[in-house]
Design an enzyme around this catalytic site. Structure first.
Site, PDB file in Angstrom:
ATOM      1  N   TYR A 263      38.314  44.104  35.109  1.00 11.91           N
ATOM      2  CA  TYR A 263      38.515  44.278  36.410  1.00 11.91           C
ATOM      3  C   TYR A 263      37.804  45.427  36.937  1.00 11.91           C
ATOM      4  O   TYR A 263      37.977  46.685  36.570  1.00 11.91           O
ATOM      5  CB  TYR A 263      39.866  44.661  37.007  1.00 11.91           C
ATOM      6  CG  TYR A 263      40.865  43.289  36.659  1.00 11.91           C
ATOM      7  CD1 TYR A 263      40.405  42.162  36.392  1.00 11.91           C
ATOM      8  CD2 TYR A 263      42.242  43.629  36.507  1.00 11.91           C
ATOM      9  CE1 TYR A 263      41.291  41.043  35.996  1.00 11.91           C
ATOM     10  CE2 TYR A 263      43.003  42.611  36.505  1.00 11.91           C
ATOM     11  CZ  TYR A 263      42.551  41.067  36.073  1.00 11.91           C
ATOM     12  OH  TYR A 263      43.583  40.178  35.937  1.00 11.91           O
TER      13      TYR A 263
ATOM     14  N   GLY B  14      46.073  32.528  45.690  1.00 11.75           N
ATOM     15  CA  GLY B  14      45.084  33.190  45.117  1.00 11.75           C
ATOM     16  C   GLY B  14      44.090  33.376  46.538  1.00 11.75           C
ATOM     17  O   GLY B  14      44.269  33.679  47.244  1.00 11.75           O
TER      18      GLY B  14
END
Length: 288
Positions: free
Chosen positions: A64, A217
């Site tokens: 990330y 999402g």
């Protein structure tokens, strides 16, 4: 024993007691989960707020950013409280276009584990999930070489517990034949219920199920039934969706992400929403 006022109470991951309501740090990175956040102070505030509110389960990955969320977690929270458990993932890298190419060969996995240790400032990782499949979802195929590599790192004392992510039921079973797992992290929510049987089987084994994209999402959940129930309860649809997940099975752990401390508080309040049996029956029609 950890006590908490957070919705859902607690769950034990191996020997680690965590709040069932956790926090997913992916959204703290920049757009497309690449680069630094636009508001670094705000990102640090979210992490500190999560711990202040009693959250003891934070999900992250060196991919990330890459490494951005790990660095933020370290800056905000290190030295970590004994009660806080950080879960990370390995098995994918990032390319310059923001893609997620697989990195599941033994050398890449060892490098990623050490990268997580270094960027988080830890000597041992509480829980490492092996990311499988691709951005479109799970893919069939053996995980043996990759999972055996993580099991070896566990024997070396670098990892306490293991899990799998984006996995098929067959891959879950294959992993369990190699080493014990304490969680499965797959896509699942009110409208995407392909893992219903797997969740129930894992609950019987005492293994946690951690849904990613619990609110849909990049395309938030949209359902007329969800909207109807939410309106009747005078609640936000996403609150109803989080509350439903906590009621779905006791082994479900939530890690909704946000880059806003205010939104984090809203998610916690929403997950505490009380749902009647009639509400649950109506919501159950959405994904079936």
């Amino acid at each position: 024993m950890l006590t908490t006022s957070l919705p859902g109470g607690t769950w034990t991951l191996g020997g680690l007691t965590v709040t069932r309501f956790g926090y997913g740090a992916m959204q703290l990175a920049g757009p497309g989960v690449m680069g630094p956040p636009a508001d670094r102070d705000g990102a640090l505030a979210v992490l500190r707020t999560a711990v202040e509110l009693g959250i003891t389960h934070i999900d992250t990955s060196a991919a990330y950013g890459p490494t951005v969320t790990n660095q933020l977690i370290r800056e905000a929270l290190h030295p970590y409280p004994d009660s806080l458990h950080i879960v990370t993932k390995v098995g994918a890298n990032r390319d310059p276009q923001g893609g997620w190419p697989p990195a599941r060969d033994p050398q890449s996995l060892r490098r990623s584990v050490h990268e997580n240790l270094d960027t988080l400032g830890l000597d041992v990782l509480d829980l490492v999930n092996l990311r499988l499949g691709d951005a479109a979802g799970p893919l069939p195929g053996s995980l043996a070489e990759a999972f055996e590599t993580l099991a070896d790192l566990q024997r070396q004392g670098l990892i306490r517990h293991l899990g799998v992510s984006n996995a098929t039921p067959e891959q879950v079973a294959e992993a369990q034949a190699i080493a014990p797992i304490v969680c499965v992290q797959n896509m699942y929510n009110l409208a995407h219920r392909h893992d219903d049987e797997l969740i129930d089987a894992l609950a019987g084994q005492g293994v946690a199920y951690v849904p990613f994209f619990p609110l849909g999402g990049f395309s938030p959940l949209q359902s007329s039934v969800l909207s109807t129930v939410a309106a009747r309860l005078e609640a936000a649809p996403m609150s109803v969706a989080l509350a439903w997940l906590l009621r779905r099975s006791p082994n479900i752990l939530l890690i909704p992400g946000t880059s806003s401390a205010a939104h984090l508080r809203e998610n916690i309040a929403g997950a505490a929403l009380s749902l009647s049996n009639d509400d649950l029956a109506e919501l159950d029609t959405i994904g079936r």
